[in-house]
Design an enzyme around this catalytic site. Structure first.
Site, PDB file in Angstrom:
ATOM      1  N   ASP A  62       0.825  -1.202   0.000  1.00 59.21           N
ATOM      2  CA  ASP A  62       0.000   0.000   0.000  1.00 59.21           C
ATOM      3  C   ASP A  62       0.865   1.260   0.000  1.00 59.21           C
ATOM      4  O   ASP A  62       0.490   2.279  -0.588  1.00 59.21           O
ATOM      5  CB  ASP A  62      -0.920  -0.007   1.223  1.00 59.21           C
ATOM      6  CG  ASP A  62      -1.868   1.175   1.238  1.00 59.21           C
ATOM      7  OD1 ASP A  62      -2.825   1.174   0.451  1.00 59.21           O
ATOM      8  OD2 ASP A  62      -1.633   2.114   2.023  1.00 59.21           O
ATOM      9  N   ASP A  65       3.147   1.347  -3.864  1.00 57.75           N
ATOM     10  CA  ASP A  65       2.605   1.296  -5.230  1.00 57.75           C
ATOM     11  C   ASP A  65       2.576   2.671  -5.896  1.00 57.75           C
ATOM     12  O   ASP A  65       2.964   2.825  -7.062  1.00 57.75           O
ATOM     13  CB  ASP A  65       1.224   0.631  -5.258  1.00 57.75           C
ATOM     14  CG  ASP A  65       0.218   1.301  -4.336  1.00 57.75           C
ATOM     15  OD1 ASP A  65       0.595   2.252  -3.619  1.00 57.75           O
ATOM     16  OD2 ASP A  65      -0.946   0.865  -4.320  1.00 57.75           O
ATOM     17  N   ASP A  83      -6.105   2.168  -6.965  1.00 59.69           N
ATOM     18  CA  ASP A  83      -5.474   2.245  -5.648  1.00 59.69           C
ATOM     19  C   ASP A  83      -6.489   2.638  -4.584  1.00 59.69           C
ATOM     20  O   ASP A  83      -6.570   2.020  -3.516  1.00 59.69           O
ATOM     21  CB  ASP A  83      -4.323   3.251  -5.698  1.00 59.69           C
ATOM     22  CG  ASP A  83      -3.584   3.343  -4.374  1.00 59.69           C
ATOM     23  OD1 ASP A  83      -3.292   2.287  -3.777  1.00 59.69           O
ATOM     24  OD2 ASP A  83      -3.303   4.467  -3.920  1.00 59.69           O
ATOM     25  N   ASP A  87      -7.959   0.164  -1.629  1.00 63.21           N
ATOM     26  CA  ASP A  87      -7.763   0.588  -0.237  1.00 63.21           C
ATOM     27  C   ASP A  87      -9.062   0.456   0.550  1.00 63.21           C
ATOM     28  O   ASP A  87      -9.062   0.016   1.705  1.00 63.21           O
ATOM     29  CB  ASP A  87      -7.274   2.033  -0.181  1.00 63.21           C
ATOM     30  CG  ASP A  87      -5.799   2.164  -0.523  1.00 63.21           C
ATOM     31  OD1 ASP A  87      -5.116   1.126  -0.623  1.00 63.21           O
ATOM     32  OD2 ASP A  87      -5.337   3.309  -0.697  1.00 63.21           O
TER      33      ASP A  87
END
Length: 208
Positions: A62, A65, A83, A87
């Site tokens: 996390d 990236d 992303d 999340d």
């Protein structure tokens, strides 16, 4: 809060990202989500030490990236959406994992819903204002990950009361952040220049 500190620690983040520089950033995002799923499965089948490994790996991917995307010069709206979406999925998966551990469902629901609202407030405000907003509030994504890891680690080591205390404080700070962001973003939007209706929504199609 840690967003500002992360700028000062960018050298460390870059060093952590270097081993995965050859890999597509979106692949790292998916790997982070996969690690959170494996964390959930490990907790479900009571492999707590293995669960800690997967939780740390989930947080690691996390963190790196987005940095890998910028270092490769390939940040894209599609990658940013992926992303953000993964999340939120990870937040829900973490919540289910803590339910399997036996934590009170009310507190886990409060944590998960607060985390989603913190992220939604920023995403919606950025869409309205058309600018990037970060660093507002106590409990952004990085802080929540650290708190989740700490709660899990304390629980795994047998310090149940300490883990509950950290959970309660985390929930309180998350909801303080929700209302903090609401106030700040509402004030910013109120002071932004007025927009015509077609600036809020796509314009109607022209004549054929």
């Amino acid at each position: 809060m840690l967003t500002r500190l992360r700028r000062r620690l960018m050298g460390l983040v870059v060093a952590l990202s270097m081993p995965f520089l050859p890999f597509p950033p979106n692949l790292l995002t998916i790997l982070g989500l996969l690690m959170s799923v494996l964390f959930l499965l490990s907790v479900r089948y009571e492999h707590l030490l293995l669960g800690l490994v997967f939780l740390l790996l989930s947080a690691y991917f996390d963190v790196i990236d987005g940095t890998v995307a910028r270092m490769r010069g390939v940040p894209t709206p599609r990658g940013a959406f992926l992303d953000s979406f993964t999340d939120r999925l990870s937040d829900v998966i973490y919540a289910f994992a803590f339910l399997y551990l036996g934590f009170d469902a009310k507190w886990i629901l409060a944590l998960a819903s607060g985390a989603l609202l913190v992220s939604y407030a920023r995403a919606r405000a950025e869409g309205v204002l058309g600018t990037r907003l970060e660093g507002i509030g106590f409990m952004e994504r990085a802080e929540r990950l650290i708190a989740i890891i700490l709660v899990y680690l304390l629980f795994m080591l047998g310090y149940v009361r300490a883990s509950l205390l950290v959970l309660y404080v985390t929930v309180a700070l998350v909801w303080i952040t929700v209302f903090h962001r609401f106030i700040v973003y509402f004030w910013m939007i109120s002071r932004s220049p007025p927009r015509a209706p077609w600036q809020w929504w796509p314009p109607p199609p022209g004549p054929p």
